[in-house]
Design a protein around this motif. Structure first.
Motif, short mmCIF file in Angstrom:
data_model
loop_
_atom_site.label_atom_id
_atom_site.label_comp_id
_atom_site.label_asym_id
_atom_site.label_seq_id
_atom_site.Cartn_x
_atom_site.Cartn_y
_atom_site.Cartn_z
N UNK A 78 52.21 37.22 28.48
CA UNK A 78 53.13 37.40 29.61
C UNK A 78 53.64 36.02 30.01
N UNK A 79 54.95 35.89 30.22
CA UNK A 79 55.52 34.61 30.66
C UNK A 79 56.03 34.80 32.08
N UNK A 80 55.60 33.87 32.93
CA UNK A 80 56.01 33.96 34.34
C UNK A 80 56.30 32.55 34.85
N UNK A 81 56.98 32.48 35.98
CA UNK A 81 57.31 31.17 36.55
C UNK A 81 56.95 31.14 38.03
N UNK A 82 57.08 29.97 38.63
CA UNK A 82 56.55 29.80 39.99
C UNK A 82 57.32 30.60 41.03
N UNK A 83 58.43 31.22 40.65
CA UNK A 83 59.14 32.04 41.63
C UNK A 83 58.28 33.22 42.08
N UNK A 84 57.24 33.54 41.28
CA UNK A 84 56.37 34.64 41.67
C UNK A 84 55.75 34.39 43.05
N UNK A 85 55.51 33.12 43.38
CA UNK A 85 54.89 32.86 44.68
C UNK A 85 55.85 32.15 45.63
N UNK A 86 57.16 32.29 45.42
CA UNK A 86 58.11 31.81 46.44
C UNK A 86 59.20 32.87 46.65
N UNK A 87 60.17 32.93 45.72
CA UNK A 87 61.28 33.86 45.96
C UNK A 87 61.31 35.03 44.99
N UNK A 88 60.15 35.37 44.41
CA UNK A 88 60.08 36.59 43.60
C UNK A 88 60.59 37.78 44.40
N UNK A 89 60.12 37.97 45.67
CA UNK A 89 60.63 39.09 46.45
C UNK A 89 62.14 39.03 46.69
N UNK A 90 62.70 37.82 46.76
CA UNK A 90 64.16 37.71 46.92
C UNK A 90 64.86 38.31 45.70
N UNK A 91 64.28 38.03 44.52
CA UNK A 91 64.87 38.56 43.30
C UNK A 91 64.76 40.09 43.29
N UNK A 92 63.61 40.60 43.76
CA UNK A 92 63.44 42.06 43.81
C UNK A 92 64.48 42.68 44.74
N UNK A 93 64.67 42.06 45.90
CA UNK A 93 65.67 42.56 46.86
C UNK A 93 67.06 42.51 46.25
N UNK A 94 67.35 41.43 45.51
CA UNK A 94 68.67 41.28 44.89
C UNK A 94 68.89 42.35 43.83
N UNK A 95 67.80 42.65 43.07
CA UNK A 95 67.94 43.69 42.04
C UNK A 95 68.26 45.05 42.68
N UNK A 96 67.73 45.27 43.89
CA UNK A 96 67.98 46.55 44.56
C UNK A 96 69.39 46.64 45.13
N UNK A 97 69.86 45.52 45.72
CA UNK A 97 71.07 45.62 46.54
C UNK A 97 72.23 44.74 46.08
N UNK A 98 72.02 43.86 45.07
CA UNK A 98 73.09 42.92 44.70
C UNK A 98 73.15 41.84 45.77
N UNK A 99 73.98 40.83 45.59
CA UNK A 99 74.03 39.80 46.63
C UNK A 99 75.39 39.12 46.64
N UNK A 100 75.83 38.72 47.83
CA UNK A 100 77.08 37.96 47.95
C UNK A 100 76.66 36.50 48.13
N UNK A 101 77.01 35.67 47.15
CA UNK A 101 76.55 34.28 47.18
C UNK A 101 77.73 33.30 47.26
N UNK A 102 77.41 32.03 47.40
CA UNK A 102 78.42 30.97 47.31
C UNK A 102 77.70 29.71 46.86
N UNK A 103 78.43 28.73 46.38
CA UNK A 103 77.78 27.46 46.04
C UNK A 103 77.56 26.65 47.32
N UNK A 104 76.69 25.67 47.23
CA UNK A 104 76.45 24.81 48.39
C UNK A 104 77.72 24.03 48.73
N UNK A 105 78.55 23.75 47.73
CA UNK A 105 79.83 23.06 47.98
C UNK A 105 80.75 23.91 48.82
N UNK A 106 80.86 25.21 48.51
CA UNK A 106 81.70 26.10 49.31
C UNK A 106 81.18 26.17 50.74
#
Ligand code: SF4
Length: 574
Positions: free
Chosen positions: A250-278
Motif C-alpha cells: 500500500x502506498x500512502x502519503x502524509x496527507x492522510x494525517x492532514x488534509x486527507x478528509x479535505x480530499x474526501x470532501x472534494x471527491x464528494x462535492x467537487x471544489x471551486x478553487x483559485x491560485x494564490x496569485x488570483x
C-alpha cells in the motif's frame, strides 16, 4: 475533565527545523497550554509538570498558562508528546482524532520524558544515533541565489535570496523564522552513513549492503507500507508508487494525517478553487477557518492573502478578514471579525451559514456557540464580497465530522457562487504534500492510501490508509521516505511500526530513523539537489540546488531508483 486539542505552533515548526532532539524543541513542544482559571482549579502552577491522561495513554508535560485557551480546553503542540494521548480511531477516514480528546490533568513530580524515553516505552529497538557533521569538507563554492524555493511549508515561497559561502548557507533574505531555521540548520541532526540493524543495533555499512537489506525486506514482505513523501520531489514519489505495485503493498502519503478528509470532501462535492496569485490580486474577503497561518504558514498572510498587495485589491485596507476557530489565535488578532465556534461543532455552524445565505430561518438563538445575529451578519458579509476565499485548516479535518465538514464547506462555497465569486483552498502544511497527491493520482487514479494487494490500485480510506494499516497491524514491513511518522502518528500506530522491519530513507536523523532496521541518508530536495514540488494551490515549482551534498550521499530519487532495480531482481528475476 478537559478537552485536548493539538496543533501546530510557530515555535514547534521553528525548533523542529533546528532539531527534534534539541532541548529547545522539547521546551516548546512538551508543554500543555491551560487557561489560568483551570490551572487554579487543579492547583497547578504555570511552569510545573502535569500528567495528561486520556483513554489512549498518558504523558508528562509542562503546564503553561494561556489566556488564549478557553476554560475546559487544553492545547498540546503536535509532536511525540501529544501522540502519546491522542485518539487513534480514524472513523473510517484515515485521520486520527487529534483534536477534541477528553483528558484529565493532574500535578506530578515526574520528569518530562525525552524523545528517546518515549520511544523506549514503545519499543526496545530504539537506537540513539551519533548525530554528526560531515566528516569531509563540502565544496567551497560561494554564490548568492535569488528566487529560491523554500522547502518547509505548503506556501512554497519562491522569492528567497540565499547566500552561500564556502559551500555553507550563510544568510537567507525574505524567509520567515521557520524557513531561516530550516535553511541555516539543515546540516544538524544528520547521520551521513547508511546503517543496518545487526544484533539489535544499527551499524554503519555501505550503500550497497543497505540497499540489499532494504530490497530483501520489501521482496519478502506480504503487504508492505510505502509511506511519506511530503519533503521530497515528485520524481522520487514516482518510484514509491512503482514499489507498491511491485510488492503488492500500500502506498500512502502524509496527507492522510492532514488534509486527507479535505480530499474526501472534494471527491464528494467537487471544489471551486483559485491560485494564490488570483487570491492575492482579487480577493476582498478572506476567511481563515480552523487554521492559524500566522504560526503555521508565516508568510501566507503577507505574500498571498490578508496583507498582500494585489493588482486589483491593494492591501489590508481593501479587504475584510474573518477568522473562525475554537480559540483566539495570532491570526484572529488581524481579523475584522473573530467567530469562536464550540470545539467539534464546525459542521453545525457551516450548515447554519448555508441556511442564512439562502435566507432560510434559523430558529435557534445560538448555533455551535455563535449567536444567530452573528451568523446572519457573516452571511451578509459573504454575499456582498466581490471575490471571497475560505482557507481551511486542520481545525476542520482533525475534529469529528472530518470529510463531512469539508463537504459542507465546499457546498457553502458552491451556494455562495450563486451570489458572487467564492473559492476554497486547503492550507496544505508540508512543503510538497500537494505534489504527493498529484503524482499518486496521475499514476493510480487515486490521491492517497492506494492499495496494490490484488495487483491493481484500490483506494479505501479507513482501510488502506497508513494510520489504519499500522493501527490494525495489517502491514508486515515499511518503507518510510522523507517523513517522520514516529513523531506524528498516534502511539498505537508507532508501536506496530516499531515491530515490523522498517526502512527509512531521509536526509535527517529522526525518531522514525531510530526505530529503523535500514537507514539510508539522502540529499535535501531544494538545498542539496533539485526537484519539482507543488505549492498548496497546485502550482508546480522547481526547487533549486544551493549547496553541494556531502560525499557519497545520493538523492531520494537515485536511491529509490537503485532500490527498485534490486526489488525487481528479487521479485521478477530481472
Ligand atoms: S511561509 Fe512557508 S514556504 Fe514561505 S518562507 Fe515561511 S516556511 Fe517557507
Amino acid at each position: 475533565m478537559f478537552t485536548l486539542i493539538t496543533g501546530r505552533t510557530l515555535e514547534q515548526g521553528r525548533t523542529m527545523e533546528i532539531g527534534k532532539f534539541t532541548k529547545d524543541y522539547m521546551d516548546r513542544v512538551a508543554i500543555c497550554e491551560i487557561n489560568p482559571e483551570d490551572l487554579k482549579k487543579i492547583g497547578v502552577e504555570s511552569g510545573s509538570n502535569v500528567k495528561v491522561k486520556t483513554a489512549y495513554g498518558e504523558v508528562v508535560v509542562k503546564a503553561v498558562s494561556s489566556n488564549t485557551t478557553s476554560p475546559g480546553v487544553v492545547f498540546i503542540p503536535m509532536g511525540p508528546w501529544a501522540n502519546m494521548v491522542v485518539n487513534p480511531d480514524t472513523q473510517g477516514t484515515g485521520m486520527p482524532n487529534l483534536k477534541g480528546v477528553p483528558c484529565q490533568i493532574e500535578a506530578t513530580g515526574e520528569a518530562i520524558p525525552g524523545i528517546y524515553d518515549l520511544l523506549k516505552k514503545i519499543s526496545d529497538k530504539t537506537f540513539e544515533a551519533k548525530i554528526s557533521k560531515p566528516e569531509v569538507a563540502v565544496s567551497g563554492r560561494s554564490e548568492t541565489y535569488s528566487n529560491v524555493v523554500c522547502c518547509f511549508c505548503g506556501c512554497v515561497c519562491d522569492d528567497l535570496e540565499v547566500s552561500v559561502e564556502n559551500g555553507k548557507i550563510k544568510s537567507v533574505k525574505n524567509g520567515c523564522a521557520i524557513s531561516m531555521a530550516k535553511l541555516l540548520n539543515y546540516d544538524r541532526e544528520r547521520a551521513y552513513k547508511p546503517m543496518v540493524r545487526k544484533n539489535g543495533k544499527l551499524v554503519e555499512t555501505s550503500l550497497e549492503e543497505a540497499l540489499n537489506e532494504a530490497a530483501k525486506i520489501l521482496a519478502e514482505a506480504k503487504y508492505p507500507l510505502i509511506y511519506g513523501w511530503s519533503s521530497t520531489s515528485n520524481e522520487a514519489m514516482r518510484h514509491g508508487v512503482y514499489l507498491a505495485e511491485l510488492t503488492g503493498g500500500v502506498v500512502d502519503n502524509t496527507s492522510v494525517s492532514c488534509h486527507g478528509p479535505t480530499i474526501l470532501g472534494t471527491q464528494q462535492a467537487g471544489v471551486v478553487k483559485a491560485t494564490l496569485g488570483q487570491i492575492r490580486n482579487r480577493a476582498d474577503l478572506i476567511v481563515y477557518w480552523g487554521c492559524n497561518p500566522v504560526y503555521a504558514h508565516p508568510r501566507h498572510t503577507v505574500r498571498y492573502s490578508a496583507m498582500a498587495k494585489g493588482r486589483f485589491v491593494k492591501g489590508r485596507k481593501e479587504r475584510k478578514i474573518v477568522v473562525v476557530d475554537v480559540r483566539p489565535t495570532p491570526t484572529s488578532k488581524i481579523a475584522d471579525m473573530f467567530i469562536q465556534v464550540k470545539q467539534g461543532m464546525d459542521y453545525e455552524l457551516i450548515t447554519a451559514l448555508r441556511m442564512a445565505v439562502k435566507d432560510h430561518t434559523i430558529e435557534a438563538p445560538t448555533v455551535a456557540g455563535v449567536p444567530r445575529e452573528k451568523i446572519l451578519e457573516l452571511a451578509d458579509m459573504f454575499r456582498s464580497a466581490r471575490f471571497g476565499v475560505i482557507f481551511l485548516g486542520m481545525g476542520l479535518t482533525m475534529t469529528s465530522g472530518k470529510g463531512r465538514n469539508l463537504e459542507e464547506a465546499i457546498k457553502l462555497v458552491q451556494d455562495l457562487n450563486e451570489w458572487t465569486k467564492f473559492v476554497l483552498l486547503a492550507m496544505r502544511g508540508h512543503y510538497n504534500v500537494t505534489g504527493t497527491n498529484e503524482v499518486i493520482v496521475w499514476l493510480t487514479g487515486y490521491p492517497y492510501a492506494v492499495d496494490f494487494m490484488l495487483g491493481y490500485p484500490r483506494h479505501n480510506p479507513g482501510i488502506t490508509t497508513a494510520t489504519d494499516v499500522l493501527i490494525r497491524g495489517d502491514v508486515d514491513a515499511a518503507l518510510i521516505v522523507a517523513s517522520d511518522p514516529a513523531s506524528h502518528f498516534p502511539r498505537k500506530a508507532v508501536e506496530h511500526l516499531a515491530k515490523i522491519p522498517t526502512i527509512v530513507i531521509d536526509p535527517r536523523w529522526s525518531p522514525t530513523a531510530s526505530l529503523a532496521d535500514v537507514f539510508i541518508p539522502t540529499r535535501y530536495v531544494g538545498i542539496e539537489c533539485e526537484g519539482v514540488v507543488y505549492r498548496m494551490d497546485g502550482v508546480p515549482l522547481r526547487a533549486k540546488k544551493l549547496v553541494d551534498p556531502p560525499p557519497e550521499i545520493l538523492s531520494d530519487e537515485e536511491v529509490l531508483g537503485k532500490l527498485v532495480e534490486k526489488v525487481e531482481a528479487l521479485k521478477l528475476g530481472r
